[in-house]
Design an enzyme around this catalytic site. Structure first.
Site, PDB file in Angstrom:
ATOM      1  N   LYS A  22      -8.838  13.940  23.236  1.00  0.00           N
ATOM      2  CA  LYS A  22      -9.705  14.101  21.859  1.00  0.00           C
ATOM      3  C   LYS A  22     -10.731  15.334  22.518  1.00  0.00           C
ATOM      4  CE  LYS A  22     -13.805  12.377  21.265  1.00  0.00           C
ATOM      5  NZ  LYS A  22     -14.862  13.102  21.171  1.00  0.00           N
ATOM      6  N   ASN A  23     -11.250  15.398  23.479  1.00  0.00           N
ATOM      7  CA  ASN A  23     -11.963  16.501  23.848  1.00  0.00           C
ATOM      8  C   ASN A  23     -11.224  17.863  24.184  1.00  0.00           C
ATOM      9  OD1 ASN A  23     -14.177  14.892  23.521  1.00  0.00           O
ATOM     10  ND2 ASN A  23     -14.813  14.462  25.435  1.00  0.00           N
ATOM     11  N   ARG A  94     -20.512  16.536  15.962  1.00  0.00           N
ATOM     12  CA  ARG A  94     -21.140  17.478  16.867  1.00  0.00           C
ATOM     13  C   ARG A  94     -20.228  18.792  17.405  1.00  0.00           C
ATOM     14  NH1 ARG A  94     -26.413  18.206  17.089  1.00  0.00           N
ATOM     15  NH2 ARG A  94     -26.157  19.315  19.016  1.00  0.00           N
ATOM     16  N   CYS A 118     -28.299  13.179  17.991  1.00  0.00           N
ATOM     17  CA  CYS A 118     -27.498  11.978  17.764  1.00  0.00           C
ATOM     18  C   CYS A 118     -27.692  11.001  18.773  1.00  0.00           C
ATOM     19  CB  CYS A 118     -26.120  12.219  17.679  1.00  0.00           C
ATOM     20  SG  CYS A 118     -25.657  12.520  19.408  1.00  0.00           S
ATOM     21  N   ARG A 123     -28.595  16.794  22.641  1.00  0.00           N
ATOM     22  CA  ARG A 123     -27.571  17.722  22.260  1.00  0.00           C
ATOM     23  C   ARG A 123     -27.862  18.993  21.965  1.00  0.00           C
ATOM     24  NH1 ARG A 123     -22.335  13.817  21.468  1.00  0.00           N
ATOM     25  NH2 ARG A 123     -21.416  15.340  23.067  1.00  0.00           N
ATOM     26  N   PRO A 124     -28.844  19.864  22.674  1.00  0.00           N
ATOM     27  CA  PRO A 124     -29.078  21.244  22.216  1.00  0.00           C
ATOM     28  C   PRO A 124     -27.928  22.008  22.303  1.00  0.00           C
ATOM     29  CG  PRO A 124     -30.205  20.544  24.158  1.00  0.00           C
ATOM     30  CD  PRO A 124     -29.301  19.481  23.993  1.00  0.00           C
ATOM     31  N   LEU A 127     -27.720  26.678  25.646  1.00  0.00           N
ATOM     32  CA  LEU A 127     -26.904  27.404  26.664  1.00  0.00           C
ATOM     33  C   LEU A 127     -25.704  28.159  25.786  1.00  0.00           C
ATOM     34  CD1 LEU A 127     -26.734  24.539  29.158  1.00  0.00           C
ATOM     35  CD2 LEU A 127     -27.968  26.659  29.238  1.00  0.00           C
ATOM     36  N   ASP A 310     -18.875   9.571  29.878  1.00  0.00           N
ATOM     37  CA  ASP A 310     -18.232   8.756  28.740  1.00  0.00           C
ATOM     38  C   ASP A 310     -17.671   7.523  29.286  1.00  0.00           C
ATOM     39  OD1 ASP A 310     -18.754  10.850  27.008  1.00  0.00           O
ATOM     40  OD2 ASP A 310     -16.747  11.708  26.914  1.00  0.00           O
ATOM     41  N   VAL A 332     -26.476  12.699  32.785  1.00  0.00           N
ATOM     42  CA  VAL A 332     -26.025  13.694  31.841  1.00  0.00           C
ATOM     43  C   VAL A 332     -26.792  13.609  30.504  1.00  0.00           C
ATOM     44  CG1 VAL A 332     -23.779  14.726  30.860  1.00  0.00           C
ATOM     45  CG2 VAL A 332     -23.831  13.601  33.010  1.00  0.00           C
ATOM     46  N   ARG A 402     -13.446   7.365  15.863  1.00  0.00           N
ATOM     47  CA  ARG A 402     -13.480   8.839  16.421  1.00  0.00           C
ATOM     48  C   ARG A 402     -12.824   9.308  17.429  1.00  0.00           C
ATOM     49  NH1 ARG A 402     -18.755  10.091  17.889  1.00  0.00           N
ATOM     50  NH2 ARG A 402     -17.711  11.784  18.548  1.00  0.00           N
TER      51      ARG A 402
HETATM   52  C1  UD1 Z   1     -18.830  16.942  25.971  1.00  0.00           C
HETATM   53  C2  UD1 Z   1     -17.954  15.982  25.360  1.00  0.00           C
HETATM   54  C3  UD1 Z   1     -18.457  14.765  25.387  1.00  0.00           C
HETATM   55  C4  UD1 Z   1     -18.939  14.285  26.994  1.00  0.00           C
HETATM   56  C5  UD1 Z   1     -19.896  15.578  27.364  1.00  0.00           C
HETATM   57  C6  UD1 Z   1     -20.293  15.384  28.701  1.00  0.00           C
HETATM   58  C7  UD1 Z   1     -16.573  17.178  23.871  1.00  0.00           C
HETATM   59  C8  UD1 Z   1     -16.162  17.237  22.381  1.00  0.00           C
HETATM   60  N1  UD1 Z   1     -17.520  16.298  23.926  1.00  0.00           N
HETATM   61  O1  UD1 Z   1     -19.766  17.150  24.917  1.00  0.00           O
HETATM   62  O2  UD1 Z   1     -17.708  13.505  25.023  1.00  0.00           O
HETATM   63  O3  UD1 Z   1     -19.798  13.245  26.926  1.00  0.00           O
HETATM   64  O4  UD1 Z   1     -19.221  17.001  27.015  1.00  0.00           O
HETATM   65  O5  UD1 Z   1     -19.375  15.204  29.579  1.00  0.00           O
HETATM   66  O6  UD1 Z   1     -15.930  17.619  24.655  1.00  0.00           O
HETATM   67  N2  UD1 Z   1     -27.094  20.509  26.963  1.00  0.00           N
HETATM   68  C9  UD1 Z   1     -28.262  21.318  27.164  1.00  0.00           C
HETATM   69  N3  UD1 Z   1     -28.115  22.315  26.506  1.00  0.00           N
HETATM   70  C10 UD1 Z   1     -26.999  22.973  26.137  1.00  0.00           C
HETATM   71  C11 UD1 Z   1     -25.836  22.383  25.956  1.00  0.00           C
HETATM   72  C12 UD1 Z   1     -25.896  20.846  26.622  1.00  0.00           C
HETATM   73  O7  UD1 Z   1     -29.251  20.798  27.341  1.00  0.00           O
HETATM   74  O8  UD1 Z   1     -26.874  24.182  25.281  1.00  0.00           O
HETATM   75  C13 UD1 Z   1     -27.391  19.173  27.776  1.00  0.00           C
HETATM   76  C14 UD1 Z   1     -26.852  18.124  26.613  1.00  0.00           C
HETATM   77  O9  UD1 Z   1     -28.093  17.764  25.978  1.00  0.00           O
HETATM   78  C15 UD1 Z   1     -26.460  16.847  27.396  1.00  0.00           C
HETATM   79  C16 UD1 Z   1     -25.564  17.718  28.714  1.00  0.00           C
HETATM   80  O10 UD1 Z   1     -26.225  19.053  28.595  1.00  0.00           O
HETATM   81  O11 UD1 Z   1     -27.650  16.295  28.001  1.00  0.00           O
HETATM   82  C17 UD1 Z   1     -24.176  17.470  28.591  1.00  0.00           C
HETATM   83  O12 UD1 Z   1     -23.865  18.370  27.291  1.00  0.00           O
HETATM   84  P1  UD1 Z   1     -22.496  18.988  27.013  1.00  0.00           P
HETATM   85  O13 UD1 Z   1     -21.634  19.217  28.429  1.00  0.00           O
HETATM   86  O14 UD1 Z   1     -22.443  20.362  26.451  1.00  0.00           O
HETATM   87  O15 UD1 Z   1     -21.574  17.933  26.376  1.00  0.00           O
HETATM   88  P2  UD1 Z   1     -20.977  18.414  24.910  1.00  0.00           P
HETATM   89  O16 UD1 Z   1     -19.855  19.610  25.202  1.00  0.00           O
HETATM   90  O17 UD1 Z   1     -21.604  18.010  23.753  1.00  0.00           O
END
Ligand code: UD1
Length: 424
Positions: A22-23, A94, A118, A123-124, A127, A310, A332, A402
Site C-alpha cells: 500500500k505505502n 492523509r 488523525c 501528522r504535519p 517538512l 506500523d 515515530v 484501507r
Molecule cells: C508513512 C506511511 C505510514 C507510516 C509512516 C512512518 C504511507 C502512505 N504511510 O506515513 O504507514 O506509519 O510513514 O513509517 O507511506 N512529521 C513531521 N513533519 C512533517 C512530516 C512528518 O513532524 O512534515 C512527523 C509525523 O508527525 C510523524 C513522523 O514525522 O510523527 C513520521 O511521519 P512520516 O514519515 O511523514 O509518515 P507518513 O509519510 O505520513
C-alpha cells in the site's frame, strides 16, 4: 456498519501470498502524473486507499483505468490537469498530500486542503513544504493558516535539503518534484524505507536520475521530461509482518510467499527473540510459532531500518500473551497507543506513560467488543481475537479495509475463525 466476529482459533497453518505494498503504490500512482504517457502499475492491491487515490487522480484530470481484480492500474495524465484537490477525497486519506509535488511540476500550482489531525498523531507537513520552498515553490501562508496548502512555482531549481526528521511522505514529495527541477538536489537525512527505493526505481525508469535512495542521502539530477513505464510494486512488508505475528500468536506454522525478508530484518529479529523459528526457503519465509514457548521482548519503533511503527500494535498483541513483561516505546508518532485500551478490554492490563507501554504478558485474553481505532490497530485486535476465549467483536473495520487486501479470506484459508458481518 460492518464488523468482524473473531473466535478463538487453533494454530494457523498453510501458506499465504502477500499483496503489493500500500505505502509503495500510493506515491507511485501520484508520480504517474509527472508524464503525459500511460503508466501501468502492476501488483496494486485492491484496497480502499488505492481506490481513493484513483478517484483523486481522476478528479485532477488523469484518466485512470483500474482493474483491481487483476491488481493493475493504468494512469494516463495527458492534457490539462487541474491543480485543486477536492476536500471530500483528501479528507479520506492523509496520503493525498503525495500528489503535491507532481501537480506543481505539471501545472505550476497545487492547492490541497489538509485534513485535521488523525487518530495516531498530528501528522504535519512542514517538512514537505520546507523542501518544496528550497526548490523554489511559494507557499501562501494565509491559506496555510486556514489549513490549505496553496503552492505555486514558476521555476523549480535544485537545492540541498536537510530533513529534521526522515519523513517518508516529505522524502517522496521532494523526490518527485526535484526529479524535474533544474540542476541537482540532495535530500539529507532522507527516509530510507523500501517504499522510497521502489518510488526511486519507478521514477528512474520514467527517465529520472536519482541515486542513493535507501540511504540517508538522495541525489537527484533534474531532467526535462519523463516517459510512461510499466512497474511491479514491491510486496507489503507490514502485511507480511502481520501474518508472521499471526503464526507466532496462534502457535501455528505459516509459509509466507511474495515477501522480501531484508525489508523485515527488525521484525524478524524481534520475533526470533520471542522464540519464533523463522526459516528462509526457496518458496518464501516459513514462520513457526509451534516450536518454542513465546517469551517477552522489548520494542522501540524507529524510522527504517529500525522497528516499523506500523508493526508496533500487531506485535503488541503477541506480547500480551508471551511469557514475561515487555516494554514498547513508540518514537515515530506521538499518539500511537489507541489499541492499548482495546487490548485492556480483552484483559491485557497494559499501562502507558507517554510514549512507553508496559505489557505484563502471560495473559489469557477474553473476547470483547473492541474498536479498530486505526488501520494497524485494527489488525492487532484481530490477532488478539484469534487467541481470546469466546467472541471478539470488532467495529470500525473500514480502517482495516484501507490496508489489508482480502484479510478475512487470507486468514480463513489459514484456519482462522473470523467472519465479516454487515450490521443492519
Ligand atoms: C508513512 C506511511 C505510514 C507510516 C509512516 C512512518 C504511507 C502512505 N504511510 O506515513 O504507514 O506509519 O510513514 O513509517 O507511506 N512529521 C513531521 N513533519 C512533517 C512530516 C512528518 O513532524 O512534515 C512527523 C509525523 O508527525 C510523524 C513522523 O514525522 O510523527 C513520521 O511521519 P512520516 O514519515 O511523514 O509518515 P507518513 O509519510 O505520513
Amino acid at each position: 456498519m460492518a464488523k468482524f466476529l473473531v473466535q478463538k482459533s487453533g494454530p494457523l497453518e498453510g501458506d499465504v501470498t502477500i499483496s503489493g505494498s500500500k505505502n509503495a503504490v500510493l506515491p507511485i500512482m501520484a508520480a504517474a502524473l509527472l508524464t503525459e504517457d500511460k503508466c501501468v502499475i502492476n501488483d496494486a492491491p485492491a484496497l480502499r486507499d488505492v481506490d481513493v487515490m484513483c478517484r483523486l487522480l481522476e478528479s485532477l484530470g488523469a484518466s485512470v483505468n483500474k482493474n483491481l481484480e487483476c491488481n493493475t492500474v493504468e494512469i494516463e495524465a495527458c492534457g490539462e490537469l487541474t491543480w485543486e484537490a477536492p476536500f471530500d477525497l483528501v479528507k479520506m486519506m492523509r496520503a493525498s498530500i503525495l500528489v503535491l509535488g507532481a501537480l506543481i511540476v505539471r501545472t505550476g500550482r497545487a492547492t490541497i486542503p489538509l485534513p485535521g489531525g488523525c487518530a495516531i498523531g498530528k501528522r504535519p507537513v512542514e517538512l514537505h513544504l520546507k523542501g518544496l520552498k528550497a526548490l523554489g515553490v511559494r507557499i501562501d501562508e494565509d491559506q496555510l493558516a486556514r489549513g490549505i496548502v496553496d503552492a505555486s512555482a514558476d521555476k523549480l531549481e535544485g537545492s540541498i535539503i536537510y530533513l529534521d526528521f526522515p519523513s517518508v511522505g516529505a522524502t517522496e514529495v521532494i523526490m518527485m518534484t526535484a526529479a524535474m527541477a533544474e540542476g541537482t538536489t540532495a535530500i539529507e537525512n532522507a527516509a530510507q524505507e523500501p517504499e522510497i527505493v521502489d518510488l526511486a526505481n519507478f521514477l528512474n525508469k520514467m527517465g529520472a536520475r536519482i541515486k542513493g535512495a535507501g540511504t540517508d542521502t538522495i541525489k537527484i539530477d533534474g531532467v526535462d521530461s519523463m516517459k510512461g513505464v510499466s512497474h511491479h510494486v514491491i510486496p507489503d512488508r507490514i502485511e507480511a509482518g502481520t501474518f508472521m505475528v499471526a503464526a507466532a500468536i496462534t502457535k501455528g506454522s505459516i509459509l509466507i510467499r511474495n515477501v522480501v525478508p531484508d525489508h523485515l530484518k527488525a521484525v524478524i529479529a524481534k520475533l526470533r527473540e520471542c522464540g519464533v523459528v523463522i526459516q528462509m526457503t526457496d518458496e518464501g519465509v516459513l514462520v513457526r510459532g509451534d516450536v518454542n514457548e513465546m517469551i517477552s521482548t522489548d520494542i522501540k519503533t524507529l524510522p527504517y531500518p529500525g522497528f516499523p511503527t506500523d508493526m508496533q500494535s500487531p506485535f503488541m498483541s503477541l506480547l500480551t500473551v508471551a511469557k514475561g513483561p515487555s516494554v514498547v516505546i513508540e518514537t515515530v508518532f506521538e499518539n500511537r497507543f489507541m489499541h492499548v485500551g482495546e487490548f485492556n478490554r480483552m484483559g491485557a492490563n497494559i499501562k502507558t506513560d507517554g510514549n512507553c507501554a508496559i505489557i505484563p504478558g502471560d495473559k489469557e485474553l477474553q473476547g470483547a467488543q473492541v474498536v479498530a481505532t486505526d488501520l494497524r490497530a485494527g489488525a492487532a485486535v484481530v490477532l488478539a481475537g484469534l487467541v481470546a476465549e469466546g467472541t471478539t467483536e470488532i467495529s470500525q473495520i473500514y480502517h482495516i479495509d484501507r490496508g489489508y487486501e482480502n484479510f478475512v479470506e487470507k486468514l480463513r484459508t489459514l484456519g482462522a475463525n473470523i467472519m465479516r458481518v454487515d450490521e443492519l
